[in-house]
Design an enzyme around this catalytic site. Structure first.
Site: not given
Length: 506
Positions: A260, A324, A382
């Site tokens: 990430e 995301k 994440c």
């Protein structure tokens, strides 16, 4: 909790509950954590059974104290991100950890109150796990949800993990609480009932719902090990970009994955034509690359917002994007009324655009670039992988059958803490629930290859710079949990809880 209520509970009683919660969190890191959790919870039910006649408020407060002990220890690493990385004051950082632990403990208090209020031992043994399941579900939904450190993850090393492919992590939670209650009664027949259920779950684990799909894929997972504070230094950002770009281009593989925000810079403004060089490498070697960076999402003709993005590079194809979906409060978006809290956090923060829930999986072609052999990988960024129900919902809705789970993350925010191990267990649980292997590419660790049974095949040590190379076997098929989601365990828990209360009223 009112002062009068606290005084009505003996100090030793409160201390035992708080200590039991703390021990439960500490034991999560031990090899037999799933078994230890059951025994510790059995002790908690014995403690709660002592004393004066129980009321809903009294039971809730006992659960609140226990939950505080559990979540303060389990989530203390948030202090590192706020104080050590973010420069927030010690007092405010400590308060933030306590406030989050208190919020999480409210759900535990609700489970205690709603479950233990039933006095009949048989019905209490059904109401208590049902209430805990409903509370855990709410914890994962309300205020964007934060179902971190549930009881289910401990079962990765416990007796009830085999139920996860059928009914998911919440079913593991149900059985942990149920078994702990049965053991707390200290009767042989109840212990035999627990052993019988363990035996049944082990038999259920013999069935496989997914099977290998094609040949194994060669992978390179790159771990840069860059301190989080360096991401706000322009010179260090350029050094990080250079490292990841050069390491990507060092050797070919079917699939190369970096963490990430490995490129912590807006995609459209990256220096040195780094993305063009990576695309040329993909064209020449046939390797496919997944890269974490900062994306740009157009709002209208005149405005745009940034996103937390993974971009995919494939030979002679347009670039793949995954933005995301489940954003982190305070880190990636600012909840209304909390700008003052973000202002106290002395690092640049973003108010990212949210990606669509239903985004196409990444097409994995391998170096032979044969579309007939394509496999598909579901991407998460994440802490998105803590939301098991969201992941299986995306798998159900995907137009292409998903064969592989990929998570990229950056845990440098949390320093040397148990957070990486906690998230690794969550990734293991996701593989068990879906019957699919997982790949984890992280900045500081734990970078790992996990098979379809949730077993870690190989992993890099934390806080080292390097790469993990290996083979991963994609799988095809759907487990019952992918097909049904949480509905069966939620409906069963709700039915048992309502039945127990109707019985209680009579």
């Amino acid at each position: 909790m009112s002062v009068s209520t606290v005084r009505s509970l003996p100090l030793i009683h409160l201390a035992l509950l708080f200590a039991a919660g703390a021990l439960l969190a500490i034991s999560s890191e031990l090899p037999l954590s799933g078994y230890i959790h059951i025994l510790l919870l059995a002790f908690v039910w014995r403690v709660c059974a002592k004393g004066a006649e129980q009321t809903l408020v009294r039971l809730f407060n006992q659960g609140l104290i226990f939950g505080l002990g559990y979540f303060i220890v389990a989530l203390w690493w948030i202090y590192i991100s706020l104080h050590d990385v973010g420069g927030m004051s010690t007092l405010l950082s400590s308060f933030a950890v306590f406030a989050l632990a208190g919020l999480m403990a409210i759900y535990v208090g609700l489970a205690f109150g709603c479950g233990l209020l039933i006095t009949n031992p048989l019905w209490r043994g059904l109401a208590l796990p049902s209430a805990w399941v409903m509370a855990e579900y709410l914890r994962g939904q309300l205020f964007t949800g934060f179902p971190w450190m549930g009881l289910a993850e401990s079962q990765v090393h416990g007796p009830f993990i085999q139920i996860a492919p059928y009914l998911g992590g919440l079913a593991c939670t149900f059985l942990v609480v149920w078994a702990s209650w049965q053991i707390s009664l200290l009767k042989i027949r109840n212990a035999l009932a627990v052993l019988s259920v363990i035996a049944i779950t082990q038999i259920l684990g013999m069935w496989q719902f997914t099977s290998p799909s094609g040949s194994a894929i060669s992978v390179r997972l790159i771990q840069g090990n860059f301190e989080q504070s360096l991401k706000f230094n322009p010179k260090e950002i350029l050094r990080q970009i250079d490292f990841y770009r050069d390491t990507i281009m060092k050797a070919p593989a079917d699939l190369i994955i970096v963490p990430e925000t490995a490129f912590p810079w807006p995609e459209h403004d990256l220096p040195d034509q780094s993305l063009e060089q990576i695309q040329n490498f993909a064209n020449q070697s046939g390797s496919q690359v997944l890269l974490g960076l900062i994306g740009k999402v157009s709002i209208d003709e005149k405005s745009f917002r940034y996103s937390n993005r993974v971009s995919g590079f494939t030979k002679d194809q347009s670039r793949y994007h995954y933005d995301k979906y489940h954003l982190v409060p305070f880190g990636e978006f600012i909840p209304p009324g909390f700008q003052w809290f973000v202002d106290a956090f002395k690092v640049p923060m973003s108010n990212f655009a949210r990606g669509s829930f239903s985004q196409a999986p990444f097409t994995v072609l391998g170096r032979d670039q044969d579309p007939s052999k394509a496999r598909y990988a579901a991407i998460s960024i994440c802490y998105e992988d803590i939301f098991g129900n969201e992941i299986v919902s995306r798998l159900r809705q995907s137009q292409n059958p998903v064969n592989l789970l990929i998570n990229v993350t950056n845990l440098a925010w949390f320093g040397q803490s148990q957070a990486p191990m906690q998230q690794l267990r969550l990734s293991q649980l996701r593989s068990i629930e879906t019957g699919l292997p997982s790949l984890r590419a992280t900045n500081t660790g734990i970078t790992a290859i996990i098979d379809h049974r949730g077993e870690v095949q190989t992993a890099l040590d934390q806080f080292v710079q390097g790469e993990l190379t290996g083979l991963v076997q994609p799988y095809a098929g759907q487990t019952p949990y992918v097909i049904w989601g949480n509905w069966p365990i939620l409906l069963a828990s709700l039915f048992l809880l309502l039945s127990a209360y109707l019985r209680f009223r009579k």
